[in-house]
Design a protein around this motif. Sequence first.
Motif, PDB file in Angstrom:
ATOM      1  N   ALA A 282       0.834  -1.208   0.000  1.00 11.27           N
ATOM      2  CA  ALA A 282       0.000   0.000   0.000  1.00 11.27           C
ATOM      3  C   ALA A 282       0.867   1.255   0.000  1.00 11.27           C
ATOM      4  N   HIS A 283       2.176   1.094   0.217  1.00  6.62           N
ATOM      5  CA  HIS A 283       3.096   2.250   0.286  1.00  6.62           C
ATOM      6  C   HIS A 283       4.160   2.054  -0.805  1.00  6.62           C
ATOM      7  N   LYS A 313     -16.593  -4.077  -4.612  1.00  9.92           N
ATOM      8  CA  LYS A 313     -16.328  -4.019  -3.161  1.00  9.92           C
ATOM      9  C   LYS A 313     -16.103  -5.409  -2.561  1.00  9.92           C
ATOM     10  N   ARG A 318      -7.149  -4.131  -6.013  1.00 10.79           N
ATOM     11  CA  ARG A 318      -7.114  -2.688  -6.259  1.00 10.79           C
ATOM     12  C   ARG A 318      -6.167  -2.414  -7.400  1.00 10.79           C
ATOM     13  N   LEU A 319      -6.390  -1.344  -8.121  1.00 14.63           N
ATOM     14  CA  LEU A 319      -5.419  -0.977  -9.163  1.00 14.63           C
ATOM     15  C   LEU A 319      -4.184  -0.457  -8.460  1.00 14.63           C
ATOM     16  N   GLY A 321      -0.702   1.336  -7.843  1.00 13.13           N
ATOM     17  CA  GLY A 321      -0.185   2.557  -8.463  1.00 13.13           C
ATOM     18  C   GLY A 321      -1.262   3.597  -8.703  1.00 13.13           C
ATOM     19  N   PHE A 322      -2.470   3.341  -8.174  1.00 16.73           N
ATOM     20  CA  PHE A 322      -3.582   4.292  -8.276  1.00 16.73           C
ATOM     21  C   PHE A 322      -4.054   4.684  -6.881  1.00 16.73           C
ATOM     22  N   ARG A 325      -3.608   8.889  -0.355  1.00 19.77           N
ATOM     23  CA  ARG A 325      -4.286   9.519   0.772  1.00 19.77           C
ATOM     24  C   ARG A 325      -4.373  11.029   0.601  1.00 19.77           C
ATOM     25  N   TYR A 371     -16.250   5.669 -11.453  1.00 19.38           N
ATOM     26  CA  TYR A 371     -15.807   5.276 -10.106  1.00 19.38           C
ATOM     27  C   TYR A 371     -14.503   5.990  -9.745  1.00 19.38           C
ATOM     28  N   HIS A 375     -14.091   8.843  -6.910  1.00 19.20           N
ATOM     29  CA  HIS A 375     -13.175   8.573  -5.798  1.00 19.20           C
ATOM     30  C   HIS A 375     -11.868   9.361  -5.899  1.00 19.20           C
ATOM     31  N   ASN A 380      -0.322   7.274  -9.113  1.00 18.83           N
ATOM     32  CA  ASN A 380       0.593   7.849  -8.123  1.00 18.83           C
ATOM     33  C   ASN A 380       2.044   7.589  -8.536  1.00 18.83           C
ATOM     34  N   ASP A 382       4.147   5.485  -7.953  1.00 19.26           N
ATOM     35  CA  ASP A 382       4.594   4.118  -8.221  1.00 19.26           C
ATOM     36  C   ASP A 382       4.085   3.556  -9.546  1.00 19.26           C
TER      37      ASP A 382
HETATM   38  N1  ACO Z   1      -8.221   0.834  -6.722  1.00 21.30           N
HETATM   39  C1  ACO Z   1      -9.543   0.796  -6.495  1.00 21.30           C
HETATM   40  N2  ACO Z   1     -10.182   1.481  -5.518  1.00 21.30           N
HETATM   41  C2  ACO Z   1      -9.421   2.244  -4.715  1.00 21.30           C
HETATM   42  C3  ACO Z   1      -8.036   2.338  -4.881  1.00 21.30           C
HETATM   43  C4  ACO Z   1      -7.434   1.613  -5.930  1.00 21.30           C
HETATM   44  N3  ACO Z   1      -6.113   1.664  -6.130  1.00 21.30           N
HETATM   45  N4  ACO Z   1      -7.529   3.174  -3.943  1.00 21.30           N
HETATM   46  C5  ACO Z   1      -8.552   3.592  -3.207  1.00 21.30           C
HETATM   47  N5  ACO Z   1      -9.720   3.025  -3.673  1.00 21.30           N
HETATM   48  C6  ACO Z   1     -11.060   3.290  -3.166  1.00 21.30           C
HETATM   49  C7  ACO Z   1     -11.350   2.502  -1.898  1.00 21.30           C
HETATM   50  O1  ACO Z   1     -11.903   1.247  -2.168  1.00 21.30           O
HETATM   51  C8  ACO Z   1     -12.295   3.424  -1.176  1.00 21.30           C
HETATM   52  O2  ACO Z   1     -13.568   3.283  -1.767  1.00 21.30           O
HETATM   53  P1  ACO Z   1     -14.937   3.504  -0.867  1.00 21.30           P
HETATM   54  O3  ACO Z   1     -14.807   4.858  -0.243  1.00 21.30           O
HETATM   55  O4  ACO Z   1     -16.018   3.397  -1.885  1.00 21.30           O
HETATM   56  O5  ACO Z   1     -14.923   2.390   0.137  1.00 21.30           O
HETATM   57  C9  ACO Z   1     -11.794   4.817  -1.527  1.00 21.30           C
HETATM   58  O6  ACO Z   1     -11.128   4.673  -2.812  1.00 21.30           O
HETATM   59  C10 ACO Z   1     -10.804   5.400  -0.531  1.00 21.30           C
HETATM   60  O7  ACO Z   1      -9.770   4.429  -0.319  1.00 21.30           O
HETATM   61  P2  ACO Z   1      -9.007   4.287   1.040  1.00 21.30           P
HETATM   62  O8  ACO Z   1      -8.317   2.956   1.062  1.00 21.30           O
HETATM   63  O9  ACO Z   1      -9.903   4.626   2.188  1.00 21.30           O
HETATM   64  O10 ACO Z   1      -7.936   5.449   0.876  1.00 21.30           O
HETATM   65  P3  ACO Z   1      -6.606   5.610   1.690  1.00 21.30           P
HETATM   66  O11 ACO Z   1      -6.258   7.048   1.643  1.00 21.30           O
HETATM   67  O12 ACO Z   1      -6.725   4.977   3.028  1.00 21.30           O
HETATM   68  O13 ACO Z   1      -5.550   4.736   0.848  1.00 21.30           O
HETATM   69  C11 ACO Z   1      -3.923   4.087  -0.742  1.00 21.30           C
HETATM   70  C12 ACO Z   1      -4.616   5.269  -0.023  1.00 21.30           C
HETATM   71  C13 ACO Z   1      -3.422   3.090   0.291  1.00 21.30           C
HETATM   72  C14 ACO Z   1      -2.734   4.615  -1.513  1.00 21.30           C
HETATM   73  C15 ACO Z   1      -4.946   3.402  -1.698  1.00 21.30           C
HETATM   74  O14 ACO Z   1      -5.342   4.329  -2.697  1.00 21.30           O
HETATM   75  C16 ACO Z   1      -4.369   2.144  -2.360  1.00 21.30           C
HETATM   76  O15 ACO Z   1      -4.443   1.062  -1.771  1.00 21.30           O
HETATM   77  N6  ACO Z   1      -3.793   2.276  -3.588  1.00 21.30           N
HETATM   78  C17 ACO Z   1      -3.146   1.138  -4.246  1.00 21.30           C
HETATM   79  C18 ACO Z   1      -1.750   0.918  -3.671  1.00 21.30           C
HETATM   80  C19 ACO Z   1      -0.771   2.004  -4.076  1.00 21.30           C
HETATM   81  O16 ACO Z   1      -0.662   2.362  -5.249  1.00 21.30           O
HETATM   82  N7  ACO Z   1      -0.023   2.500  -3.086  1.00 21.30           N
HETATM   83  C20 ACO Z   1       1.037   3.498  -3.308  1.00 21.30           C
HETATM   84  C21 ACO Z   1       0.641   4.846  -2.780  1.00 21.30           C
HETATM   85  S1  ACO Z   1       1.900   6.044  -3.077  1.00 21.30           S
HETATM   86  C22 ACO Z   1       3.060   5.709  -1.912  1.00 21.30           C
HETATM   87  O17 ACO Z   1       2.788   5.332  -0.815  1.00 21.30           O
HETATM   88  C23 ACO Z   1       4.458   5.908  -2.265  1.00 21.30           C
END
Ligand code: ACO
Length: 448
Positions: A282-283, A313, A318-319, A321-322, A325, A371, A375, A380, A382
Amino acid sequence: MAKKTTATKATPAKAPARQETMTLIDNRNGKQVTYPILKGTVGPEVVDIRKFYADTGLFTYDPGYGSTGSCTSTITYIDGEAGVLEYRGYPIEQLAEKSHFLEVAYLIINGDLPNARQQAEFEDSITHHTMLHEQMQFFFRGFRRDSHPMAVMCGVVGALSAFYHDHMDFSKPEDQMIAAHRLISKMPTIAAYAYKYSQGQPFIYPRNTMNYTENFLHMVFATPCEDYKVSPVLAKALDRLFILHADHEQNASTSTVRIAGSSGANPFACISAGVASLWGPAHGGANEAVIAMLTEIGDKKRIPEYVKKAKDKNDPFRLMGFGHRVYKNYDPRAKLIRQTCYEVLEEVGIKKEPLLELAMALEKVAIEDDYFIEHKLYPNVDFYSGIIYRAMGFPPPMFTALFAIARTVGWIAQWEEMLTDPETRIGRPRQRFAGPTTRNYVAMKKRK
Ligand code: ACO
């Protein structure tokens, strides 16, 4: 964007005069509590709730800290709605175009761009601390050959605390600086050795004639059998990627470093904790996960199927790199990385990169999808970086190690800022307890 004052190193900005307040009413008893609102130089103001528990007997509840400011910082500013990222006030786009990694490192750590003498001294110090204690090689040899480089880095970075304990009074700026320089210098050597070990190749020692990024590429890709010439185009591209990854304010790994350091822990151990946190998918681990995802998708025809899965859901997919926070707009780093992709692919002679084409097609479908629009999910940092690293010859498990090299600068600057902030207290969140209430111990023979 509002006008800002120039940030300088020293201690974090003092809280400005408390002019505005927020009053809350506890509807259980009608009690009113008033808290000061603190302004920063730019960005959202914060309500100072430090006395909240003493006043009300309540804790605030904010899992994931979406509404919680944990510190005052002068290092990095992000406007997630506008897609803005600045280090010490300088826009990331300008730094990526005009600066280089060690200049940005100096800026992040010291607060201002260096003059020529300061830069030369800093680079000289970093260059002359790149070697690892020879005995540290035994640490690498203790790992399985197929260990993930991030597992090796967690262990070896933490082990630095056992090898470099000559300057351990971290209340002294000099000792903080020595730890900072050692970490920035040695991280590329550790990452390169982790790679060499996984390949069964001899470790290549650092070379002081090369700049930071060239030296890293040389340690990774050279062998004792033949000359290896570092491509200036690849070195420049990697240097730019290092700039883009150098700091990102209070993300998971940085907060981990700060909270570990708030107990007075050894900085090498704190940075090892940061490496561990960064590794998660996730990071920072998302860069490796993106390549795995694109490889699994395999064909543009399957994009709708995966976009559908990401929206479902009931499906954990999850996608990768998308989403972010903080960014609710295009991550400015992703834009710059996408541009860099073309330079790197051209340099290595890849005319057609199916993964890049697939990534761009996926981005197009996703950002036009309701969607993802609702959202506010955009690529991002990555999303495209792995394509570059792969083209340079790095295997996917090394991707997050590259991120860790760059982010060490941010971690160490934030660690120093935390140590010198008079408002720092040991990091110690509270909880809402939902477990069993008091019960008496039951002897084994009486248990069901
Ligand atoms: N694909 C699909 N849906 C997503 C994604 C995704 N990549 N990211 C967020 N969502 C949705 C969630 O399901 C949620 O939907 P809901 O409100 O309908 O339930 C909403 O968007 C908010 O998501 P949260 O997980 O609450 O957001 P949070 O800020 O906690 O998470 C994160 C951010 C961890 C980056 C998340 O977007 C994710 O998991 N992305 C994929 C992993 C990723 O690319 N991480 C790298 C981040 S950059 C970095 O850290 C260097």
